[in-house]
Enzyme design. Structure first.
Site, PDB file in Angstrom:
ATOM      1  N   ASP A   1      11.274 -35.790   4.263  1.00 29.69           N
ATOM      2  CA  ASP A   1      11.328 -37.180   4.728  1.00 29.69           C
ATOM      3  C   ASP A   1      11.725 -38.165   3.622  1.00 29.69           C
ATOM      4  O   ASP A   1      11.869 -39.360   3.881  1.00 29.69           O
ATOM      5  CB  ASP A   1       9.974 -37.600   5.321  1.00 29.69           C
TER       6      ASP A   1
ATOM      7  N   ARG B   1      14.934 -28.252  16.057  1.00 30.39           N
ATOM      8  CA  ARG B   1      13.486 -28.492  16.099  1.00 30.39           C
ATOM      9  C   ARG B   1      12.804 -27.866  17.313  1.00 30.39           C
ATOM     10  O   ARG B   1      12.349 -28.564  18.222  1.00 30.39           O
ATOM     11  CB  ARG B   1      13.197 -29.995  16.042  1.00 30.39           C
TER      12      ARG B   1
ATOM     13  N   LYS C   1       2.432 -43.308   9.332  1.00 30.11           N
ATOM     14  CA  LYS C   1       2.839 -43.014  10.716  1.00 30.11           C
ATOM     15  C   LYS C   1       2.506 -41.563  11.067  1.00 30.11           C
ATOM     16  O   LYS C   1       1.939 -41.293  12.130  1.00 30.11           O
ATOM     17  CB  LYS C   1       4.350 -43.233  10.870  1.00 30.11           C
ATOM     18  N   ASN C   2       2.847 -40.640  10.163  1.00 36.13           N
ATOM     19  CA  ASN C   2       2.700 -39.224  10.503  1.00 36.13           C
ATOM     20  C   ASN C   2       1.246 -38.757  10.515  1.00 36.13           C
ATOM     21  O   ASN C   2       0.957 -37.637  10.938  1.00 36.13           O
ATOM     22  CB  ASN C   2       3.518 -38.352   9.548  1.00 36.13           C
TER      23      ASN C   2
ATOM     24  N   CYS D   1      17.312 -33.303  19.059  1.00 37.70           N
ATOM     25  CA  CYS D   1      16.857 -34.247  18.062  1.00 37.70           C
ATOM     26  C   CYS D   1      17.951 -34.389  17.033  1.00 37.70           C
ATOM     27  O   CYS D   1      18.676 -33.440  16.759  1.00 37.70           O
ATOM     28  CB  CYS D   1      15.592 -33.717  17.406  1.00 37.70           C
TER      29      CYS D   1
ATOM     30  N   ARG E   1      10.702 -47.821  14.095  1.00 40.61           N
ATOM     31  CA  ARG E   1       9.842 -46.686  14.463  1.00 40.61           C
ATOM     32  C   ARG E   1       8.900 -46.322  13.324  1.00 40.61           C
ATOM     33  O   ARG E   1       7.799 -45.846  13.581  1.00 40.61           O
ATOM     34  CB  ARG E   1      10.706 -45.463  14.794  1.00 40.61           C
TER      35      ARG E   1
END
Ligand code: UD1
Length: 430
Positions: free
Chosen positions: A316, A131, A22-23, A126, A408
């Site tokens: 993460d 952030r 995803k990233n 967030c 997501r």
């Protein structure tokens, strides 16, 4: 809203195909704004964030198509997508879209580089900390843009185009480095970036930009040099495998016990995490097709970890590793150095019987012999999946609410786990 029901206690056995990252997919898709030609991306994961970004890019004028299935494609194969920004029809990214996905703020760099202006909503609050975007704006200013903030929007202008410049990041930022790469590749002259993020997703973006005609040296090291070109062309690029998804399932196997091959995982992208899992009692090996993780018989050992930029242990994976440590034979300390307030999973893990206390940026986890299922929910994607990992080893039933967080970032999570023997199902919301 959908929920996921898990009955814990089964070990995991089999193969889990690892999706595209995803990233990496998100910045690669955003890079399509840099060229009027078609950017084709393979191995794009089917995720809610990808669909949302397609909508956001569509607003700016990007045409999108996706290849149909080909004979021999498995259900798990990623999508091949085509993105063509022949004309940028709108240089504004509105609040209602940017607020849904922080990474969409990154459109500011290619819009500015290609058209000389961009108006992008500030991403807003967030769940994992404040952030800010100050370092991203620093990049744009260093390349000659005029940047103002008005009514919640960043208005960036570079009427005569961006110029190469020197950027020195005071802290490692992945988004800042993506911004620098995308802005500088169409700037006039050379840009020198110091203190750049070395994450594999940065290297993947640089590789794709290079195929499009950009001149980039040093991606994957803290010093990157970008020599601007006047235009970029078409390219075809495959998204690299998701090291966070792979690390998540590796934690799950270490938690439940069993024997799983993470198909397509690249060990060199996740070595620190794999080393820590080995310390925690799992066996980890590279195979021809990916990474094999097993844990048979031996218990889970407590291991201290501290998050750090790549090649350190990724933030993460912090929540997932904490879930594993809740059942370790002893005390572990987990320190979060990247984001403040990234401990929302602690309270929810406690609902399953975990014993965790917080001391500033460190969670102290006292391993317990058993967890018990309970209804839980989480406020972000990695926190949600940590609850899934805990639930897989908890006695009885756990219902994970707010599944949209999982959607997501994790493609077909319940199917991948069920295929390896977990009792897990999606309950459709009313
Ligand atoms: C990306 C990842 C996210 C991951 C994070 C760190 C994507 C879509 N998201 O997020 O999953 O957790 O990298 O590996 O790729 N910072 C500032 N000012 C700025 C920008 C960042 O102070 O202008 C700070 C942040 O608050 C944080 C640190 O820098 O403390 C690192 O953030 P950053 O690497 O930028 O995270 P993202 O790129 O947003």
């Amino acid at each position: 809203m959908d929920r996921i029901r898990i009955v814990g206690g089964n070990s995991l056995q089999g193969t889990i195909p690892i999706s595209g990252a995803k990233n990496a997919a998100l910045p690669l898709m955003i890079a399509s704004l840099l060229t009027p030609k078609t950017l084709t991306l393979e191995n794009v994961p089917r995720l809610a964030d990808v669909s949302l970004l397609v909508r956001i890019l569509g607003n700016h004028g990007v045409d999108y198509s996706v290849d149909g299935k080909r004979v021999g494609d498995t259900q798990m194969a990623g999508n091949t997508i085509h993105l063509s920004a022949a004309d940028i029809v709108d240089t504004t990214a509105p609040y209602d879209l940017v607020s849904k996905m922080r990474a969409s703020f990154w459109v500011i760099a290619p819009l500015l580089a290609r058209t000389g202006k961009a108006t992008v909503s500030l991403p807003g609050g967030c769940a994992i900390g404040t952030r800010p975007v100050d370092l991203l704006l620093m990049v744009l200013k260093a390349l000659g843009a005029k940047v103002e903030i008005d009514s919640g929007y960043v208005i960036a202008e570079a009427g005569r185009g961006l110029r190469g410049g020197e950027i020195e990041f005071p802290k490692v930022t992945v988004g800042g480095t993506h911004t620098a790469l995308m802005a500088a590749c169409l700037a006039e002259g050379t840009t020198l970036v110091r203190g750049a993020a070395c994450e594999p997703e940065v290297v993947d973006l640089a590789a794709c930009l290079t195929k499009m005609g950009a001149r980039i040296r040093g991606a994957g090291t803290p010093t990157i040099e970008i020599e601007g070109v006047t235009s970029l062309g078409p390219a075809r690029h495959a998204v690299l495998p998701d090291r966070i998804e792979a690390g998540t399932y590796a934690c799950a196997v270490a938690m439940t016990g069993g024997d799983v091959v993470l198909e397509g995982a690249r060990p060199e992208l996740m070595q620190t995490g794999l080393d820590l899992l080995a310390k925690a009692g799992a066996q980890v090996s590279s195979t021809n097709s990916g990474v094999r993780v097993t844990r048979n018989g031996a218990g889970i050992l407590p291991v201290d970890v501290e998050t750090a930029p790549f090649p350190g242990f990724p933030t993460d994976l912090q929540a997932q590793f904490m879930a594993l440590m809740t059942r370790a034979a002893g005390r572990s300390r987990i320190t979060e150095t990247i984001f403040e307030n990234r401990f929302m999973h602690v309270q929810e893990l406690a609902r399953l019987g975990a014993q965790i206390s917080l001391e500033g940026d460190t969670a102290i986890v006292e391993g317990v012999a058993r967890l018990r299922g309970a209804p839980v929910m989480a406020t972000d994607l990695r926190a949600s999946v940590s609850l899934v990992i805990a639930a897989l080893a908890a006695e009885g039933e756990t219902i994970v609410n707010r599944v949209y967080h999982l959607d997501r970032g994790f493609e077909r999570l319940e199917q991948k786990l069920a295929d390896c023997g977990a009792t897990v199902e999606r309950l459709a919301g009313s």
